[in-house]
Write an enzyme that holds these catalytic residues in place. Sequence first.
Site, mmCIF file in Angstrom:
data_model
loop_
_atom_site.group_PDB
_atom_site.id
_atom_site.type_symbol
_atom_site.label_atom_id
_atom_site.label_comp_id
_atom_site.label_asym_id
_atom_site.label_seq_id
_atom_site.Cartn_x
_atom_site.Cartn_y
_atom_site.Cartn_z
ATOM 1 N N CYS A 2 -0.813 1.831 2.765
ATOM 2 C CA CYS A 2 -0.346 1.245 3.909
ATOM 3 C C CYS A 2 -1.795 0.816 4.871
ATOM 4 O O CYS A 2 -2.979 1.291 4.455
ATOM 5 C CB CYS A 2 0.430 1.999 4.834
ATOM 6 S SG CYS A 2 1.664 2.842 4.211
ATOM 7 N N TRP A 88 3.304 0.105 2.904
ATOM 8 C CA TRP A 88 3.880 -0.060 1.513
ATOM 9 C C TRP A 88 4.808 1.144 1.250
ATOM 10 O O TRP A 88 4.265 2.225 1.163
ATOM 11 C CB TRP A 88 2.615 0.042 0.628
ATOM 12 C CG TRP A 88 2.679 -0.200 -0.867
ATOM 13 C CD1 TRP A 88 3.066 1.024 -1.618
ATOM 14 C CD2 TRP A 88 2.662 -1.018 -1.782
ATOM 15 N NE1 TRP A 88 3.198 0.648 -3.068
ATOM 16 C CE2 TRP A 88 2.991 -0.728 -3.290
ATOM 17 C CE3 TRP A 88 2.673 -2.696 -1.578
ATOM 18 C CZ2 TRP A 88 3.090 -1.574 -4.181
ATOM 19 C CZ3 TRP A 88 2.614 -3.476 -2.659
ATOM 20 C CH2 TRP A 88 2.970 -2.908 -3.931
ATOM 21 N N ASN A 114 -1.001 6.165 6.824
ATOM 22 C CA ASN A 114 -1.329 5.790 5.565
ATOM 23 C C ASN A 114 -1.286 6.985 4.640
ATOM 24 O O ASN A 114 -1.778 8.109 4.929
ATOM 25 C CB ASN A 114 -2.417 5.145 5.441
ATOM 26 C CG ASN A 114 -2.712 4.625 3.950
ATOM 27 O OD1 ASN A 114 -1.966 4.587 2.947
ATOM 28 N ND2 ASN A 114 -4.104 4.853 3.589
ATOM 29 N N GLY A 115 -0.501 7.239 3.598
ATOM 30 C CA GLY A 115 -0.504 8.286 2.670
ATOM 31 C C GLY A 115 0.876 8.970 2.742
ATOM 32 O O GLY A 115 1.814 8.294 3.032
ATOM 33 N N LYS A 500 -7.371 -4.457 -22.681
ATOM 34 C CA LYS A 500 -8.246 -4.517 -21.430
ATOM 35 C C LYS A 500 -9.278 -5.456 -21.905
ATOM 36 O O LYS A 500 -9.732 -6.574 -21.161
ATOM 37 C CB LYS A 500 -8.895 -3.274 -20.794
ATOM 38 C CG LYS A 500 -7.684 -2.486 -19.957
ATOM 39 C CD LYS A 500 -7.413 -2.862 -18.863
ATOM 40 C CE LYS A 500 -6.207 -3.786 -18.595
ATOM 41 N NZ LYS A 500 -4.780 -3.059 -18.866
ATOM 42 N N GLU A 503 -8.018 -9.168 -22.481
ATOM 43 C CA GLU A 503 -7.765 -9.904 -21.491
ATOM 44 C C GLU A 503 -8.625 -10.252 -20.483
ATOM 45 O O GLU A 503 -8.600 -11.363 -19.865
ATOM 46 C CB GLU A 503 -6.243 -9.088 -20.784
ATOM 47 C CG GLU A 503 -6.617 -8.044 -19.949
ATOM 48 C CD GLU A 503 -5.417 -7.613 -19.434
ATOM 49 O OE1 GLU A 503 -4.730 -8.426 -18.723
ATOM 50 O OE2 GLU A 503 -5.165 -6.413 -19.432
#
Length: 623
Positions: A2, A88, A114-115, A500, A503
């Site tokens: 977040c 989030w 956040n967390g 990886k 791409e």
Amino acid sequence: MCGIVGYVGGRPCRDLLVAGLEKLEYRGYDSAGISLLTDGHVETVRAVGNLSNLRAAIGLDADTPVSAEGGVAVATPPATIGLGHTRWATHGRVTEENAHPHGDCTGHIHIVLNGIVENHTELRRELSESGHAFSSETDAEIVAHMIEKHYDGDLTEAVRNAFAELRGHYAFVAMHADHPDVLVAARQECPLIVGVGEGETFVASAIPAFLAETRDVLGLKNGEIVTVTPEGARIVEVDGTPVEREIEEVTWDEEAAEKGGYSTFMLKEIHEQPDAVAETITDRIPDADSVDLSELEISQEFLNDLRRIVIVACGTSYHAGLVGRYAIEQWARVPVEMDIASEYRYRDPVVGTNDLVVGITQSGETADTLAAMRLARERGAKVMALTNVMGSQATRDADTVLYTRAGLEMGVAATKTFTAQTAAMYLLGIWLAQSRDAWPPEKIAEVIAELKGIPSKIGTTLASVEERVRAIARSHAEARFFLYLGRNIGLPVCLEGALKMKEISYIPTDAYAAGEMKHGPIALLDESTPVVCVATDSPILEKVLSNIAEVRARGADVIAIATEGNTQVAEVADQTLYVPKTDWVLQPILAVLPLQLLAYHVARLNNLNVDQPRNLAKTVTVE
Ligand code: AGP
């Protein structure tokens, strides 16, 4: 991950907070909110969806420029202290009630967080028993009530005492209606930074939130609590010991700040992997000897009758599924079938009741994976989605959902979502093993202890190998082909490393089961071929060592990934990169890190745009 921002000072702060949240949008979110304190009264406005919904809710329409005048709607006098948050979602659905800021029972204390608060269930129980009423499903709201529980007129003391009872991976800011010139914040693992201005102070989860207003910052360490006022900030340890700290000046431009000082989102996200894995596992390991996936709501009866597991996914998610297969079969002894979703959906698969089909998709929107999940569900299988995005289509096409908590991934090349998915597959493997008594409890406790140590070992690995990887990248930046070799649980790591490199550096690569080399691919090798071998400790390391010798004999340059303390590999490889020792089934989550970095630095040395490679989209919603 977040976004949080707080302001206390002389200026009306509604728009400063909204502007700060706009600068944190890159962290990804599904809802947002602000709280403003005016005349001893806190007013909160929250909205689901993007910031324009919040702007509309507070009477700031999309094209109204951020101004210094107004309060929430038309509060008089305008507030000069407040909190803002972009969410989030990890705990609790995407709803307005679950959006932050959250308040306590009195409405006087408001927090943004956040967390993850790991022990939120037991604290919620204790608080409810002592009369607290909750208005959201979130773990975060607990903090407002914990501060209320300890509040006796001193907000810093209340936060300090509440902080001492919390466990987890979080950072939060608190405001109290009786203290119009004080915010108190605390940090445990998740980022938190103070922005010191002239007669005003900001506190936020990332510098971009206030970079347009001040470049003078004060960093916070784990376990520290900061009291901010318009005059500045005072830091103490959780035991109250004062901490002196120098203010530093940030020289980054806004773009660099969004990348946390890294030159690209991909490198930032590679370095966010300790957090992504920690947040994905923390509160699912309530104690030392068990994993709690009750969130899946899968009955014991279903687990007893479980016939097999089928994993469907695409790209990097498929590789995480492959690691999961080894772990689940190793620990839970349940047969696991793997398939690429775009193949599975068209091969008329035999699937039905007593089958658990796991669709792995970080975006939750990949068309082939969704179609494969729907097909399995139509045929009676129980479908689980493993995704990183709450509210995504995959969550609607599944019977149950296991969330990774890596936060928004901006780089097209998946990195932190791969390690978070792998960690989630380990949780699933352990949970199935314990739920079906398929593995001795002491063994389960051992691997759980190792899994809890992974986030810090990821940090150690990144710090210890990056310089060496950069040098190896320099010597192979012009390679025309890379070959990746591994066996058993090392093979998915090779497939991911090869993907990886393809791409983001556009260099052709191949990843092969090392035992297959002599059946053809060995013909590809010559002195100019760099061969990356995953040779971490495992029951078949001896086999891998002899395959490396085969390759060396053809003059290829072997770059090996080995387990710290094992010197055998260095004897047969040209270059050896070491990752910390852990349970051999968990080694892939560490062994992939040097491969991510190798692809990254080769691409950077070729001046390629690693965040937005050609021909690729972050989410593939087309058939
Ligand atoms: C990985 O770096 C790629 N972006 C791609 O292969 C990706 O993993 C694949 O498209 C699957 O995406 P998903 O996890 O969102 O379903």
